[in-house]
Design a protein around this motif. Structure first.
Motif, PDB file in Angstrom:
ATOM      1  N   ALA A  79      14.662  23.605   8.985  1.00 45.24           N
ATOM      2  CA  ALA A  79      15.246  23.870  10.391  1.00 45.24           C
ATOM      3  C   ALA A  79      16.704  24.467  10.305  1.00 45.24           C
ATOM      4  N   PHE A  80      17.490  23.979   9.274  1.00 47.87           N
ATOM      5  CA  PHE A  80      18.945  24.566   8.878  1.00 47.87           C
ATOM      6  C   PHE A  80      18.578  26.266   8.465  1.00 47.87           C
ATOM      7  N   GLU A  81      17.878  26.552   7.405  1.00 41.67           N
ATOM      8  CA  GLU A  81      17.480  27.811   6.951  1.00 41.67           C
ATOM      9  C   GLU A  81      16.965  28.676   7.866  1.00 41.67           C
ATOM     10  N   LYS A  82      16.165  28.400   8.671  1.00 44.84           N
ATOM     11  CA  LYS A  82      15.617  28.972   9.898  1.00 44.84           C
ATOM     12  C   LYS A  82      16.276  29.496  11.088  1.00 44.84           C
ATOM     13  N   ASN A  83      17.227  28.780  11.278  1.00 46.53           N
ATOM     14  CA  ASN A  83      18.031  28.948  12.459  1.00 46.53           C
ATOM     15  C   ASN A  83      19.426  29.282  12.238  1.00 46.53           C
ATOM     16  N   VAL A  84      19.893  29.387  10.959  1.00 41.76           N
ATOM     17  CA  VAL A  84      21.247  29.484  10.416  1.00 41.76           C
ATOM     18  C   VAL A  84      21.316  30.837   9.697  1.00 41.76           C
ATOM     19  N   GLU A  85      22.196  31.751  10.101  1.00 48.14           N
ATOM     20  CA  GLU A  85      22.382  33.047   9.238  1.00 48.14           C
ATOM     21  C   GLU A  85      22.886  32.622   7.954  1.00 48.14           C
ATOM     22  N   LEU A  86      22.327  32.098   6.930  1.00 49.58           N
ATOM     23  CA  LEU A  86      23.046  31.755   5.728  1.00 49.58           C
ATOM     24  C   LEU A  86      23.962  32.626   5.042  1.00 49.58           C
ATOM     25  N   GLU A  87      23.472  34.068   4.838  1.00 53.29           N
ATOM     26  CA  GLU A  87      24.511  35.075   4.312  1.00 53.29           C
ATOM     27  C   GLU A  87      25.721  35.169   5.076  1.00 53.29           C
ATOM     28  N   GLU A  88      25.458  35.356   6.356  1.00 51.79           N
ATOM     29  CA  GLU A  88      26.668  35.434   7.228  1.00 51.79           C
ATOM     30  C   GLU A  88      27.627  34.304   7.244  1.00 51.79           C
ATOM     31  N   LEU A  89      27.146  32.832   7.182  1.00 52.65           N
ATOM     32  CA  LEU A  89      28.012  31.737   7.277  1.00 52.65           C
ATOM     33  C   LEU A  89      28.662  31.733   5.776  1.00 52.65           C
ATOM     34  N   ARG A  90      27.895  32.006   5.005  1.00 51.83           N
ATOM     35  CA  ARG A  90      28.474  31.829   3.458  1.00 51.83           C
ATOM     36  C   ARG A  90      29.506  32.699   3.278  1.00 51.83           C
ATOM     37  N   GLU A  91      29.536  34.156   3.558  1.00 55.93           N
ATOM     38  CA  GLU A  91      30.465  34.859   3.530  1.00 55.93           C
ATOM     39  C   GLU A  91      31.807  34.668   4.595  1.00 55.93           C
ATOM     40  N   LYS A  92      31.438  34.020   5.368  1.00 58.45           N
ATOM     41  CA  LYS A  92      32.407  33.587   6.507  1.00 58.45           C
ATOM     42  C   LYS A  92      33.277  32.382   5.693  1.00 58.45           C
ATOM     43  N   ILE A  93      32.465  31.299   5.098  1.00 59.08           N
ATOM     44  CA  ILE A  93      33.113  30.593   4.634  1.00 59.08           C
ATOM     45  C   ILE A  93      33.717  30.878   3.017  1.00 59.08           C
ATOM     46  N   ILE A  94      33.303  31.447   2.277  1.00 66.28           N
ATOM     47  CA  ILE A  94      33.546  31.365   0.893  1.00 66.28           C
ATOM     48  C   ILE A  94      34.101  32.638   0.482  1.00 66.28           C
ATOM     49  N   LYS A  95      33.652  33.964   1.520  1.00 60.55           N
ATOM     50  CA  LYS A  95      34.361  34.959   1.220  1.00 60.55           C
ATOM     51  C   LYS A  95      34.115  35.830  -0.096  1.00 60.55           C
ATOM     52  N   THR A  96      33.963  35.220  -1.037  1.00 59.93           N
ATOM     53  CA  THR A  96      33.586  36.097  -2.404  1.00 59.93           C
ATOM     54  C   THR A  96      32.599  35.337  -2.873  1.00 59.93           C
ATOM     55  N   LYS A  97      31.499  36.140  -3.646  1.00 56.48           N
ATOM     56  CA  LYS A  97      30.488  35.768  -4.463  1.00 56.48           C
ATOM     57  C   LYS A  97      31.019  35.105  -5.825  1.00 56.48           C
ATOM     58  N   VAL A  98      30.130  34.218  -6.155  1.00 54.12           N
ATOM     59  CA  VAL A  98      30.492  33.513  -7.435  1.00 54.12           C
ATOM     60  C   VAL A  98      29.512  34.053  -8.581  1.00 54.12           C
ATOM     61  N   SER A  99      29.849  34.650  -9.493  1.00 56.71           N
ATOM     62  CA  SER A  99      29.045  35.168 -10.438  1.00 56.71           C
ATOM     63  C   SER A  99      28.178  34.118 -11.360  1.00 56.71           C
ATOM     64  N   VAL A 100      28.707  32.748 -11.729  1.00 57.97           N
ATOM     65  CA  VAL A 100      28.082  31.893 -12.615  1.00 57.97           C
ATOM     66  C   VAL A 100      26.834  31.678 -12.235  1.00 57.97           C
ATOM     67  N   VAL A 101      25.654  31.666 -12.887  1.00 52.72           N
ATOM     68  CA  VAL A 101      24.423  31.115 -12.451  1.00 52.72           C
ATOM     69  C   VAL A 101      24.086  29.860 -12.807  1.00 52.72           C
ATOM     70  N   THR A 102      24.316  28.841 -11.790  1.00 54.97           N
ATOM     71  CA  THR A 102      24.097  27.398 -11.665  1.00 54.97           C
ATOM     72  C   THR A 102      22.376  27.233 -11.651  1.00 54.97           C
ATOM     73  N   PRO A 103      22.055  26.034 -12.101  1.00 60.43           N
ATOM     74  CA  PRO A 103      20.724  25.357 -11.852  1.00 60.43           C
ATOM     75  C   PRO A 103      20.416  25.656 -10.292  1.00 60.43           C
TER      76      PRO A 103
END
Length: 703
Positions: A346-370
């Motif tokens: 329900a969350f993933e289908k109705n919330v624009e994750l990329e837009e929200l993530r950019e709004k919150i975090i601002k920058t991408k993290v390069s480390v690849v975690t599990p």
């Protein structure tokens, strides 16, 4: 870069836990170390209760944080401080507890109060003050259930005013449990108070509001008379049975708990009998009221239904029990995989994750975690859905994974097996698998064609047509033939069958792709800060130099498929020219041949061998042993000289370093077939199917 976030609500029962779950899923895919913190929790310390949302997030995401570090105070403790005029001290101590997490974790997700109890009258201000003092941007969860549009908007405005007054930044508003979400979102976006905040809505998911029988038992302080193993069943409603049985049976619905006095033997017997009838609704349980326990013959009857339905006993009378039951608030338990999957969907289908993530975090993290790696698997698989066949459709783990895969729209699935058995198990587990294709092999209309195809492929080996029919009746053969004929894009098996059962049909007619003579495998080793590729740890016992070169190239190609830059270390007990011996010479020759193969496939591949593991992974050791190497200290793909070394090493790293091992992933075949271990979990199945889908996409791209 923001390193924290505060989730709060406009009122009680807003579905805030769904928001926190979805946000944690989003954050943990992009940030290495995520912590969860609740400034104030509503628990009875004397009863040693734990907070539901802390339990959900901590347990589901395996957060290795002591429970007492994940909250500030209980509301009883907070209320005592407030009654003594110690508001500032309360905030200061909350900040002090939070700082521990801030200093030890990369991101802290905070969840606000629940608007219950003595402090509910001024929780807007408390939440705003806490968020402001922690320096957190805010996500506001608004409750739209049974509320008018105007009521929802007024509630949001009241909360926003509190946060704006405290100079808090509200980055997003999520209107939860909304029937007319689009209209509310549109009106909120036009509201001057909202300004730059993102606005989303999530529909009401009825099943998330259903408590389990175990939750009902806990809330009513009930004694479990029978059916302890079924306490995880969901309760969709409560039905009071105080009338004659014939009237009760017409009023009972699927998923109901029947509430009846403990001395009503007729109701108890009638409800138990209904469980055995295919024409009657399937109840979730029975509550016996008044502290009355049925007589011995009825108790004997109940014992026979111990594995079918839970029966509870309470001291209160029927009316009081029904009133209390009606006020039970369902929670999402970390072990309730169905509810968790529904909430995340329900969350993933109705919330624009990329837009929200950019709004919150601002920058991408390069480390690849599990978690990031797993997330990318899902997104890649979802981007161009493939059709995967699962021959072990009667296994409960396969069915549970199938539901999550279809809910998340990762792949299209076909399950093989006895259709009645599969559908009965789906019903028993309470799964939703309407979109899954079920094939009862002997009765399938393609069976004759498959048997004929197999006969044509193997008649040169002396195969008779009768034998072709018998062999094609085996589920692994039928599933592999689906892949061969293009009726499926890939196959995953091995939860029940042996590796031999899974691989033999692939060897016979899927065969290895051009340029390769063997099938090999890799494990994706998900360490806390990176993902490595280990090959071959599962298939080839003692590969010769030609086969070892093939394994290196196939593993590098697999790494590329999954967006891991291949830097290949050909492992040995010797680094460079430091050692001698037959095994060292094998690795030397395999390295030369791998370099030649790489040129043939136009791969600009960095490869080094022989090299020891420490020199391959540790920059300090690399500087001492191979200072001019492009691979030493930087390797991402590790090729082991034999199965004994590889299998033991991957298991040692898995256990001692706490790595998540995803695999084995088979490589070198013309079409993707992957093998599970018989001890696999639902998560293992989920990941392997996603990997198989991505391999199928890669095959599709090359075709």
């Amino acid at each position: 870069m923001a390193d924290n976030l505060y989730v709060t609500s406009t009122e009680r029962k807003s579905g805030k836990s769904v928001i926190s779950l979805g946000l944690t899923e989003m954050l943990i895919r992009n940030v290495d170390k995520v912590a969860f913190f609740r400034p104030l929790i509503y628990v009875d310390s004397d009863k040693k209760e734990i907070d539901n949302d802390i339990n959900l997030i901590s347990d589901y995401y395996h957060l290795d944080i002591p429970y007492d570090r994940m909250y500030g105070f209980s509301t009883d403790e907070a209320n005592e401080m407030l009654s003594q005029g110690k508001y500032d001290e309360l905030i200061e101590k909350i900040v002090t507890k939070y700082k521990y997490l801030e200093e030890n974790y990369d991101f802290v997700l905070c969840e606000g109060t629940d608007f219950e109890g003595a402090i509910s009258a001024f929780e807007f201000d408390i939440n705003a003050d806490i968020a402001n003092n922690l320096g957190c941007p805010v996500v506001l969860s608004a409750n739209a259930y049974n509320r008018s549009e105007e009521g929802v908007i007024r509630s949001v405005e009241t909360s926003l005013e509190s946060f704006i007054e405290k100079h808090c930044k509200v980055v997003a508003i999520i209107v939860n449990r909304a029937e007319k979400g689009e209209r509310i979102v549109s009106k909120l976006k036009d509201n001057p108070l909202v300004k730059e905040s993102l606005v989303f809505s999530i529909p009401n998911i009825k099943s998330l509001q259903y408590p389990t029988v175990g939750e009902v038992a806990k809330a009513l302080n009930a004694r479990v008379v029978s059916g302890q193993v079924k306490l995880n069943r969901h309760v969709e409603g409560f039905g009071v049975a105080a009338m004659q049985l014939r009237n009760v049976l017409t009023r009972v619905s699927n998923g109901d708990i029947v509430i009846t006095p403990g001395d009503r033997a007729d109701i108890i017997v009638g409800c138990l009998s209904a469980l055995s009838s295919s024409s009657m609704p399937s109840i979730s349980g029975i509550i016996l009221t008044g502290g009355l326990i049925p007589q011995e013959p009825i108790l004997k009857l109940i014992e026979g239904y111990d594995e079918k339905v839970p029966i509870l006993s309470v001291k209160e009378n029927t009316f009081e029990t029904a009133r209390m039951a009606d006020n039970i608030h369902a929670v999402i338990d970390p072990d309730d995989t169905i509810k968790v999957a529904q909430a995340l969907e329900a969350f993933e289908k109705n919330v624009e994750l990329e837009e929200l993530r950019e709004k919150i975090i601002k920058t991408k993290v390069s480390v690849v975690t599990p978690k990031m790696f797993e997330y990318r698997l899902i997104k890649r698989a979802q981007s161009r859905k493939q059709h995967i066949v699962l021959p072990e459709g009667e296994d409960e783990r396969i069915l549970q994974a199938a539901e999550i895969l279809t809910r998340r729209e990762v792949v299209d699935l076909t399950l093989l097996g006895n259709e009645k058995v599969i559908r009965d198990k789906i019903a028993k587990l309470g799964l939703q698998l309407d979109k899954v294709n079920i094939v009862d092999v002997p009765n399938n209309d393609k069976f004759e064609d498959y048997a004929q195809t197999y006969y044509e492929l193997r008649k040169h080996k002396g195969l008779e047509m009768d034998n072709a029919h018998d062999i094609m009746s085996e589920l692994s053969y039928f599933g592999t033939m689906m892949v061969y004929k293009g009726d499926a894009d890939g196959m995953v098996s091995g939860a029940v069958h042996t590796t031999r059962n899974t691989l033999r049909p692939a060897f016979e007619f899927i065969k290895t792709k051009k340029g390769f003579s063997i099938i090999s495998s890799v494990f994706f080793m998900c360490l806390p800060d990176r993902v490595l590729v280990y090959g071959d740890c599962a298939v080839n016992p003692d590969p010769n130099e030609d086969q070892l070169a093939e394994i290196a190239i196939a593993s590098a190609q697999t790494a590329v498929t999954f967006n891991i830059q291949p830097i290949v270390a050909m492992l040995s007990y010797s680094t460079g020219d430091s050692g001698v011996g037959e095994d060292v010479e094998k690795v030397k020759e395999a390295t030369k041949k791998a370099r030649e193969m790489a040129k043939k496939y136009a791969m600009d591949l960095k490869i080094e061998g022989p090299i020891q593991y420490d020199a391959a992974i540790d920059p300090g050791v690399a500087k001492a042993k191979l200072p001019r190497s492009d691979v030493a200290g930087r390797a991402t793909v590790f090729i082991f000289p034999d199965l004994n070394t590889g299998n033991n090493t991957y298991k040692a790293v898995q256990r001692s370093a706490g790595a998540v091992a995803i695999g084995p992933v088979l490589q070198g075949l013309n079409r993707p077939v992957n093998d599970l271990s018989r001890g696999c979990t639902v998560t293992d199945i989920f990941n392997t199917v996603a990997i198989t889908a991505i391999q199928a996409q890669a095959k599709e791209n090359k075709s």
